[in-house]
Design a protein around this motif. Sequence first.
Motif, PDB file in Angstrom:
ATOM      1  N   ASN A  71       0.851  -1.189   0.000  1.00  0.00           N
ATOM      2  CA  ASN A  71       0.000   0.000   0.000  1.00  0.00           C
ATOM      3  C   ASN A  71       0.880   1.230   0.000  1.00  0.00           C
ATOM      4  O   ASN A  71       1.760   1.373   0.839  1.00  0.00           O
ATOM      5  N   ASP A  72       0.614   2.128  -0.939  1.00  0.00           N
ATOM      6  CA  ASP A  72       1.440   3.336  -1.033  1.00  0.00           C
ATOM      7  C   ASP A  72       0.909   4.461  -0.161  1.00  0.00           C
ATOM      8  O   ASP A  72       1.428   5.573  -0.176  1.00  0.00           O
ATOM      9  N   GLY A  73      -0.156   4.201   0.617  1.00  0.00           N
ATOM     10  CA  GLY A  73      -0.677   5.208   1.515  1.00  0.00           C
ATOM     11  C   GLY A  73      -1.683   6.151   0.878  1.00  0.00           C
ATOM     12  O   GLY A  73      -2.281   6.967   1.558  1.00  0.00           O
ATOM     13  N   SER A  74      -1.873   6.064  -0.445  1.00  0.00           N
ATOM     14  CA  SER A  74      -2.822   6.953  -1.083  1.00  0.00           C
ATOM     15  C   SER A  74      -4.247   6.495  -0.774  1.00  0.00           C
ATOM     16  O   SER A  74      -4.508   5.315  -0.592  1.00  0.00           O
ATOM     17  N   ILE A  75      -5.127   7.453  -0.678  1.00  0.00           N
ATOM     18  CA  ILE A  75      -6.524   7.158  -0.392  1.00  0.00           C
ATOM     19  C   ILE A  75      -7.345   7.525  -1.617  1.00  0.00           C
ATOM     20  O   ILE A  75      -7.240   8.632  -2.144  1.00  0.00           O
ATOM     21  N   ILE A  76      -8.157   6.586  -2.079  1.00  0.00           N
ATOM     22  CA  ILE A  76      -9.016   6.838  -3.232  1.00  0.00           C
ATOM     23  C   ILE A  76     -10.233   7.620  -2.763  1.00  0.00           C
ATOM     24  O   ILE A  76     -10.901   7.222  -1.811  1.00  0.00           O
ATOM     25  N   PRO A  77     -10.521   8.751  -3.417  1.00  0.00           N
ATOM     26  CA  PRO A  77     -11.717   9.500  -3.021  1.00  0.00           C
ATOM     27  C   PRO A  77     -12.970   8.647  -3.224  1.00  0.00           C
ATOM     28  O   PRO A  77     -13.052   7.885  -4.179  1.00  0.00           O
ATOM     29  N   THR A  78     -13.936   8.788  -2.297  1.00  0.00           N
ATOM     30  CA  THR A  78     -15.162   8.013  -2.427  1.00  0.00           C
ATOM     31  C   THR A  78     -16.022   8.530  -3.571  1.00  0.00           C
ATOM     32  O   THR A  78     -16.870   7.814  -4.082  1.00  0.00           O
ATOM     33  N   VAL A  79     -15.808   9.773  -3.967  1.00  0.00           N
ATOM     34  CA  VAL A  79     -16.501  10.377  -5.110  1.00  0.00           C
ATOM     35  C   VAL A  79     -15.453  10.693  -6.172  1.00  0.00           C
ATOM     36  O   VAL A  79     -14.411  11.271  -5.850  1.00  0.00           O
ATOM     37  N   PRO A  80     -15.703  10.320  -7.432  1.00  0.00           N
ATOM     38  CA  PRO A  80     -14.701  10.636  -8.461  1.00  0.00           C
ATOM     39  C   PRO A  80     -14.506  12.146  -8.591  1.00  0.00           C
ATOM     40  O   PRO A  80     -15.462  12.909  -8.482  1.00  0.00           O
ATOM     41  N   THR A  81     -13.267  12.550  -8.805  1.00  0.00           N
ATOM     42  CA  THR A  81     -12.962  13.971  -8.985  1.00  0.00           C
ATOM     43  C   THR A  81     -12.772  14.311 -10.454  1.00  0.00           C
ATOM     44  O   THR A  81     -12.715  15.480 -10.816  1.00  0.00           O
ATOM     45  N   THR A  82     -12.667  13.286 -11.287  1.00  0.00           N
ATOM     46  CA  THR A  82     -12.577  13.488 -12.733  1.00  0.00           C
ATOM     47  C   THR A  82     -13.728  12.744 -13.398  1.00  0.00           C
ATOM     48  O   THR A  82     -14.220  11.741 -12.868  1.00  0.00           O
ATOM     49  N   ALA A  83     -14.132  13.230 -14.554  1.00  0.00           N
ATOM     50  CA  ALA A  83     -15.212  12.588 -15.302  1.00  0.00           C
ATOM     51  C   ALA A  83     -14.722  11.267 -15.891  1.00  0.00           C
ATOM     52  O   ALA A  83     -13.521  11.046 -16.041  1.00  0.00           O
ATOM     53  N   ALA A  84     -15.678  10.415 -16.227  1.00  0.00           N
ATOM     54  CA  ALA A  84     -15.344   9.183 -16.944  1.00  0.00           C
ATOM     55  C   ALA A  84     -14.643   9.560 -18.251  1.00  0.00           C
ATOM     56  O   ALA A  84     -14.867  10.641 -18.803  1.00  0.00           O
ATOM     57  N   PRO A  85     -13.802   8.669 -18.775  1.00  0.00           N
ATOM     58  CA  PRO A  85     -13.119   8.964 -20.036  1.00  0.00           C
ATOM     59  C   PRO A  85     -14.126   9.272 -21.152  1.00  0.00           C
ATOM     60  O   PRO A  85     -15.187   8.657 -21.221  1.00  0.00           O
ATOM     61  N   THR A  86     -13.783  10.230 -22.000  1.00  0.00           N
ATOM     62  CA  THR A  86     -14.653  10.581 -23.119  1.00  0.00           C
ATOM     63  C   THR A  86     -14.561   9.509 -24.196  1.00  0.00           C
ATOM     64  O   THR A  86     -13.468   9.176 -24.643  1.00  0.00           O
ATOM     65  N   PRO A  87     -15.715   8.939 -24.595  1.00  0.00           N
ATOM     66  CA  PRO A  87     -15.686   7.892 -25.624  1.00  0.00           C
ATOM     67  C   PRO A  87     -15.167   8.422 -26.954  1.00  0.00           C
ATOM     68  O   PRO A  87     -15.358   9.595 -27.283  1.00  0.00           O
ATOM     69  N   THR A  88     -14.532   7.530 -27.717  1.00  0.00           N
ATOM     70  CA  THR A  88     -13.991   7.920 -29.023  1.00  0.00           C
ATOM     71  C   THR A  88     -14.603   7.131 -30.173  1.00  0.00           C
ATOM     72  O   THR A  88     -14.278   7.376 -31.330  1.00  0.00           O
ATOM     73  N   THR A  89     -15.497   6.167 -29.871  1.00  0.00           N
ATOM     74  CA  THR A  89     -16.138   5.383 -30.933  1.00  0.00           C
ATOM     75  C   THR A  89     -17.056   6.286 -31.749  1.00  0.00           C
ATOM     76  O   THR A  89     -17.791   7.095 -31.177  1.00  0.00           O
ATOM     77  N   ALA A  90     -17.009   6.157 -33.078  1.00  0.00           N
ATOM     78  CA  ALA A  90     -17.868   6.966 -33.957  1.00  0.00           C
ATOM     79  C   ALA A  90     -19.337   6.702 -33.636  1.00  0.00           C
ATOM     80  O   ALA A  90     -19.735   5.548 -33.428  1.00  0.00           O
ATOM     81  N   ALA A  91     -20.137   7.766 -33.608  1.00  0.00           N
ATOM     82  CA  ALA A  91     -21.553   7.657 -33.253  1.00  0.00           C
ATOM     83  C   ALA A  91     -22.299   6.649 -34.125  1.00  0.00           C
ATOM     84  O   ALA A  91     -23.220   5.981 -33.657  1.00  0.00           O
TER      85      ALA A  91
END
Length: 160
Positions: free
Chosen positions: A1-21
Amino acid sequence: NDGSIIPTVPTTAAPTPTTAAANVTSIFSDAYANVSGSNLNPNWGQATVTTQVSIAGNNTLKYAGLNYQGLEFGSAQNVSSRNFLHLDYYTANSTSLKVYLISNPGSVERSYTLTVPSPGGWNSVDIPLSTFAPVNLSNVFQIKFDGNGDIYVDNIYFRN
């Protein structure tokens, strides 16, 4: 364990999809036109509290206290020409998570066990639709999640 704590709420959005519509049938995503009229929180007797939250400006589903949660499409979808079910999910406290595809006639369902990340963060998965046999891919009308903890889900779509 590197001591880092994962936030219980994401602080960044999910990755933006790149598949053509043109190669996507979207159920829930800001990146595509979604199937209209879907019920994101049908009353199936679940304990899960479902809300839509903004994560870094991106609309995201939050399943708090997950036991199970359904998602009913506005209309049944023929996804037999698609190859994958795509999901982005985030959790800091789940130890169990499955996704199900459900088709008619007969409400046929099949689950896929998602890897619960350690120590957490956004995960993107493309699940081969063949995994969900004997689900009728020409008449899929629901998705269900079951597991535990608090789960954030975005970019739920079928793709080639």
